[in-house]
Design a protein around this motif. Sequence first.
Motif, mmCIF file in Angstrom:
data_model
loop_
_atom_site.group_PDB
_atom_site.id
_atom_site.type_symbol
_atom_site.label_atom_id
_atom_site.label_comp_id
_atom_site.label_asym_id
_atom_site.label_seq_id
_atom_site.Cartn_x
_atom_site.Cartn_y
_atom_site.Cartn_z
ATOM 1 N N LEU A 17 -8.280 -6.583 5.693
ATOM 2 C CA LEU A 17 -7.061 -6.623 4.885
ATOM 3 C C LEU A 17 -5.964 -5.782 5.548
ATOM 4 C CD1 LEU A 17 -6.695 -6.814 1.184
ATOM 5 C CD2 LEU A 17 -5.470 -4.985 2.296
ATOM 6 N N LEU A 18 -6.324 -4.621 6.091
ATOM 7 C CA LEU A 18 -5.341 -3.797 6.804
ATOM 8 C C LEU A 18 -4.737 -4.571 7.968
ATOM 9 C CD1 LEU A 18 -7.155 -0.348 6.855
ATOM 10 C CD2 LEU A 18 -5.066 -0.935 5.599
ATOM 11 N N ASP A 19 -5.583 -5.286 8.693
ATOM 12 C CA ASP A 19 -5.100 -6.091 9.812
ATOM 13 C C ASP A 19 -4.154 -7.184 9.323
ATOM 14 O OD1 ASP A 19 -5.152 -6.729 12.653
ATOM 15 O OD2 ASP A 19 -6.197 -8.559 12.026
ATOM 16 N N GLN A 20 -4.511 -7.828 8.210
ATOM 17 C CA GLN A 20 -3.654 -8.870 7.632
ATOM 18 C C GLN A 20 -2.288 -8.291 7.254
ATOM 19 O OE1 GLN A 20 -5.409 -10.736 4.171
ATOM 20 N NE2 GLN A 20 -3.605 -11.982 3.776
ATOM 21 N N LEU A 21 -2.256 -7.108 6.649
ATOM 22 C CA LEU A 21 -0.989 -6.484 6.258
ATOM 23 C C LEU A 21 -0.164 -6.088 7.477
ATOM 24 C CD1 LEU A 21 -2.205 -4.228 3.309
ATOM 25 C CD2 LEU A 21 -0.931 -6.379 3.136
ATOM 26 N N LEU A 39 0.562 -0.477 -11.844
ATOM 27 C CA LEU A 39 0.815 -0.825 -13.240
ATOM 28 C C LEU A 39 0.516 0.334 -14.186
ATOM 29 C CD1 LEU A 39 -0.699 -4.422 -13.179
ATOM 30 C CD2 LEU A 39 1.689 -3.737 -12.898
ATOM 31 N N VAL A 40 0.813 0.125 -15.462
ATOM 32 C CA VAL A 40 0.602 1.143 -16.477
ATOM 33 C C VAL A 40 -0.896 1.318 -16.746
ATOM 34 C CG1 VAL A 40 0.764 -0.471 -18.435
ATOM 35 C CG2 VAL A 40 1.415 1.937 -18.745
ATOM 36 N N GLU A 41 -1.285 2.538 -17.072
ATOM 37 C CA GLU A 41 -2.677 2.819 -17.409
ATOM 38 C C GLU A 41 -3.107 1.953 -18.594
ATOM 39 O OE1 GLU A 41 -5.370 6.767 -17.738
ATOM 40 O OE2 GLU A 41 -3.480 6.820 -18.843
ATOM 41 N N GLY A 42 -4.293 1.373 -18.514
ATOM 42 C CA GLY A 42 -4.823 0.550 -19.589
ATOM 43 C C GLY A 42 -4.388 -0.899 -19.554
ATOM 44 N N HIS A 43 -3.710 -1.326 -18.480
ATOM 45 C CA HIS A 43 -3.261 -2.725 -18.387
ATOM 46 C C HIS A 43 -4.459 -3.673 -18.398
ATOM 47 C CE1 HIS A 43 -4.475 -3.430 -14.187
ATOM 48 N NE2 HIS A 43 -4.200 -2.146 -14.020
ATOM 49 N N SER A 44 -4.208 -4.917 -18.743
ATOM 50 C CA SER A 44 -5.261 -5.930 -18.686
ATOM 51 C C SER A 44 -5.116 -6.667 -17.353
ATOM 52 C CB SER A 44 -5.138 -6.910 -19.852
ATOM 53 O OG SER A 44 -3.897 -7.587 -19.791
ATOM 54 N N GLY A 45 -6.137 -7.360 -16.955
ATOM 55 C CA GLY A 45 -6.040 -8.149 -15.728
ATOM 56 C C GLY A 45 -6.222 -7.323 -14.474
ATOM 57 N N PRO A 46 -5.966 -7.970 -13.322
ATOM 58 C CA PRO A 46 -6.214 -7.309 -12.044
ATOM 59 C C PRO A 46 -5.271 -6.147 -11.755
ATOM 60 C CG PRO A 46 -5.384 -9.560 -11.707
ATOM 61 C CD PRO A 46 -5.487 -9.336 -13.174
ATOM 62 N N HIS A 47 -5.733 -5.283 -10.855
ATOM 63 C CA HIS A 47 -4.921 -4.181 -10.351
ATOM 64 C C HIS A 47 -4.023 -4.719 -9.247
ATOM 65 C CE1 HIS A 47 -7.381 -1.407 -12.611
ATOM 66 N NE2 HIS A 47 -8.458 -1.979 -12.096
ATOM 67 N N HIS A 48 -2.870 -4.075 -9.055
ATOM 68 C CA HIS A 48 -1.901 -4.493 -8.028
ATOM 69 C C HIS A 48 -1.359 -3.271 -7.297
ATOM 70 C CE1 HIS A 48 -1.771 -8.055 -10.621
ATOM 71 N NE2 HIS A 48 -1.223 -8.696 -9.604
ATOM 72 N N ALA A 49 -1.353 -3.333 -5.981
ATOM 73 C CA ALA A 49 -0.728 -2.303 -5.147
ATOM 74 C C ALA A 49 0.126 -3.019 -4.107
ATOM 75 C CB ALA A 49 -1.784 -1.448 -4.454
ATOM 76 N N LEU A 50 1.336 -2.532 -3.893
ATOM 77 C CA LEU A 50 2.190 -3.134 -2.874
ATOM 78 C C LEU A 50 1.572 -2.867 -1.510
ATOM 79 C CD1 LEU A 50 4.788 -4.628 -2.123
ATOM 80 C CD2 LEU A 50 5.924 -2.392 -2.028
ATOM 81 N N GLY A 51 1.275 -3.938 -0.793
ATOM 82 C CA GLY A 51 0.665 -3.804 0.520
ATOM 83 C C GLY A 51 1.687 -3.731 1.629
ATOM 84 N N GLN A 52 2.718 -4.587 1.545
ATOM 85 C CA GLN A 52 3.737 -4.635 2.592
ATOM 86 C C GLN A 52 4.934 -5.427 2.090
ATOM 87 O OE1 GLN A 52 5.522 -3.444 4.886
ATOM 88 N NE2 GLN A 52 4.066 -3.500 6.586
ATOM 89 N N ASP A 57 10.003 -10.995 1.212
ATOM 90 C CA ASP A 57 8.790 -11.072 0.391
ATOM 91 C C ASP A 57 8.109 -9.724 0.228
ATOM 92 O OD1 ASP A 57 8.961 -13.892 0.157
ATOM 93 O OD2 ASP A 57 7.991 -14.128 2.112
ATOM 94 N N ASP A 58 7.521 -9.523 -0.955
ATOM 95 C CA ASP A 58 6.617 -8.405 -1.196
ATOM 96 C C ASP A 58 5.203 -8.969 -1.237
ATOM 97 O OD1 ASP A 58 8.413 -6.327 -1.274
ATOM 98 O OD2 ASP A 58 8.483 -6.185 -3.462
ATOM 99 N N HIS A 59 4.335 -8.405 -0.417
ATOM 100 C CA HIS A 59 2.939 -8.820 -0.335
ATOM 101 C C HIS A 59 2.110 -7.797 -1.115
ATOM 102 C CE1 HIS A 59 3.710 -11.746 2.956
ATOM 103 N NE2 HIS A 59 4.766 -10.967 3.083
ATOM 104 N N TRP A 60 1.553 -8.243 -2.228
ATOM 105 C CA TRP A 60 0.792 -7.371 -3.114
ATOM 106 C C TRP A 60 -0.698 -7.561 -2.891
ATOM 107 C CZ3 TRP A 60 2.767 -3.864 -6.608
ATOM 108 C CH2 TRP A 60 4.161 -3.878 -6.750
#
Length: 124
Positions: A17-21, A39-52, A57-60
């Motif tokens: 994944l690092l190589d892809q970013l 995201l906010v603590e306690g959110h539903s669904g997947p976690h998201h971090a900005l990768g690049q 475009d923003d690649h999350w």
Amino acid sequence: MPDQMRCPHGLRFPLTLLDQLRRIPYGANEINAVGWCSLVEGHSGPHHALGQSGGEDDHWVRWTDAGIEVTVLPFCPTVMPEDEDQPCTLFDGHEGPHDYELEDYPTTVDQRFAAYYWAPPAAN
């Protein structure tokens, strides 16, 4: 002063994944080996971090216990009401409050965050 906590979940990015970013054209951000959910603590669904951020475009990096993926998501169009030069740095349609309404990230990984750090299983 923001009073809502960010999600404490973090992810050590696998080397693939690092190589892809790193290969994203016109990458504007330093690539970190660990991403923290934005995201906010306690959110539903997947976690998201900005990768690049690359070009327009923003690649999350999006993850759950079942897997990890990199996906392009549109920018959140919201700006801070009292400062129009301060946009929300999350993606459009994100759950919960905007980035500027959340606590700042800690400068060091404290015990609260370290308890939620997740490393994907090593590839065989």
